[in-house]
Design an enzyme around this catalytic site. Structure first.
Site, PDB file in Angstrom:
ATOM      1  N   THR A   1      -6.881  -4.671   0.732  1.00 32.99           N
ATOM      2  CA  THR A   1      -5.645  -5.044   1.438  1.00 32.99           C
ATOM      3  C   THR A   1      -5.796  -6.349   2.225  1.00 32.99           C
ATOM      4  O   THR A   1      -4.901  -7.202   2.202  1.00 32.99           O
ATOM      5  CB  THR A   1      -5.208  -3.915   2.395  1.00 32.99           C
ATOM      6  OG1 THR A   1      -5.051  -2.714   1.643  1.00 32.99           O
ATOM      7  CG2 THR A   1      -3.889  -4.241   3.079  1.00 32.99           C
TER       8      THR A   1
ATOM      9  N   ASP B   1       0.845  -1.206   0.000  1.00 34.94           N
ATOM     10  CA  ASP B   1       0.000   0.000   0.000  1.00 34.94           C
ATOM     11  C   ASP B   1       0.878   1.253   0.000  1.00 34.94           C
ATOM     12  O   ASP B   1       0.660   2.198  -0.757  1.00 34.94           O
ATOM     13  CB  ASP B   1      -0.887   0.063   1.258  1.00 34.94           C
ATOM     14  CG  ASP B   1      -1.851  -1.091   1.392  1.00 34.94           C
ATOM     15  OD1 ASP B   1      -3.052  -0.872   1.211  1.00 34.94           O
ATOM     16  OD2 ASP B   1      -1.409  -2.225   1.675  1.00 34.94           O
TER      17      ASP B   1
ATOM     18  N   THR C   1     -19.614  -6.737   0.917  1.00 33.05           N
ATOM     19  CA  THR C   1     -18.345  -6.863   1.627  1.00 33.05           C
ATOM     20  C   THR C   1     -18.071  -8.297   2.066  1.00 33.05           C
ATOM     21  O   THR C   1     -18.987  -9.055   2.389  1.00 33.05           O
ATOM     22  CB  THR C   1     -18.345  -5.937   2.859  1.00 33.05           C
ATOM     23  OG1 THR C   1     -17.120  -6.085   3.554  1.00 33.05           O
ATOM     24  CG2 THR C   1     -19.485  -6.272   3.823  1.00 33.05           C
TER      25      THR C   1
END
Ligand SMILES: *[C@@H]1O[C@H](CO)[C@@H](O)[C@H](O)[C@H]1NC(C)=O
Ligand SMILES: *[C@@H]1O[C@H](CO)[C@@H](O)[C@H](O)[C@H]1NC(C)=O
Length: 308
Positions: free
Chosen positions: A121, A50, A194
């Site tokens: 992530t 990231d 999600t």
């Protein structure tokens, strides 16, 4: 660089190459196996990938567009980056496009670039590599109009690493590139939501639609890709956990092919410089050809009240 090309097209053209470079950095860090995971908050991880991908994108874009507002998820510092992380060439296919008239005369002050260097992530750390995307969103006068979505691990199970990955772009009023759109099936209802931030409100809302299938996957970029690939009809996330850099690029690309992304009440989000970063009223996105307002109407009342 082609200075006579309007700013928005140049920005998309630069973002295509920068996002592709960032994707290579993400793959290199994974293959070295030292992810450098830190926990930013509950359910919120950050890795070396990231941080590095953001530095690559920030350095590449700010070198070419020094006066532009660029907001990145990791709050990117402007420290030194390796010179081979700075890419300033442009995608020529994008540069050769006809810019929609409404964006020909916009200036630096009208534009905000929203960067999520690595969307998904948690999934990246868990090896669900095709959930990962690099997102560069471009807003003009507060609206998400341009976007680049790079998927560094596209086809990673079937091709060698030089062929892996894809980069698609979109501009509202022009269309998209790097991608072939498909329609979702008409005989069943497939929702995506999600994977790692589920809660009772999410489940209550999904139940209200009586879906035939629910795809629980990581990343806003990846979920919107599912809508554009015809693998789901709607992306429903009735929760506050997602941010402007997660949705700017996906919203722009989805809108460019005729889909829609709003809050759960059906209202557009704003993407100007001073806006709050969290998408406090949730996310509802629908594929092209799907009636967005019929989805808005079916969101349970108590969920709307909780996210008003
Ligand atoms: C950036 O802004 C400064 C100060 O307003 C100006 O002098 C400079 O020409 C601008 N640079 C570009 C590339 O627009
Ligand atoms: C929501 O539904 C999923 C799938 O049925 C389940 O795994 C998960 O535990 C549920 N979450 C909550 C908070 O009820």
């Amino acid at each position: 660089m082609a200075q006579n090309v309007p700013l928005v097209l140049r920005l998309i053209a630069s973002s295509v190459t920068a996002a592709t470079r960032a994707g290579k950095i993400i793959r290199d860090i994974m293959s070295r196996g030292e992810l450098g995971i830190v926990e930013k908050g509950k359910n919120d991880l950050q890795t070396e990938a990231d941080r590095s991908a953001e530095r690559c994108l920030m350095a590449s874009l700010s070198q070419q567009y020094p006066n532009l507002t660029i907001i990145g998820e990791e709050g990117g510092s402007h420290c030194e980056v390796p010179s081979d992380w700075i890419v300033t060439d442009c995608d020529h296919n994008v540069l050769s496009q006809q810019c929609p008239l409404e964006y020909i005369d916009i200036s630096n002050n009208d534009v905000v670039v929203w960067i999520d260097p690595l969307d998904g992530t948690a999934e990246y750390t868990q090896g669900l590599l095709d959930h990962v995307t690099v997102l560069v969103g471009i807003s003009v006068k507060g609206k998400a109009v341009g976007g680049v979505i790079h998927q560094p691990y596209y086809n990673y199970q079937s091709v060698s690493s030089e062929l892996m990955g894809r980069t698609l772009w979109g501009l509202v009023g022009l269309g998209i590139g790097g991608f072939q759109r498909e329609d979702p099936p008409s005989d069943r209802l497939i929702l995506t939501t999600t994977r790692s931030h589920s809660n009772t409100m999410v489940n209550t809302t999904l139940d209200a639609f009586k879906p035939d299938e629910v795809l629980r996957v990581g990343g806003a970029g990846h979920k919107v890709l599912l809508l554009m690939e015809g693998k789901a009809h709607a992306y429903i996330f009735p929760s506050k956990g997602c941010k402007k850099w997660d949705t700017c690029a996906p919203e722009a690309v989805l809108t460019a092919i005729g889909g829609k992304l709003t809050d759960i009440h059906g209202n557009a989000y704003e993407y100007h410089k001073g806006v709050e970063h969290p998408n406090l009223r949730g996310v509802l996105a629908t594929a092209r050809g799907v009636d967005h307002s019929s989805f808005v109407k079916k969101i349970p009342r108590e969920v709307c009240d909780a996210l008003s």
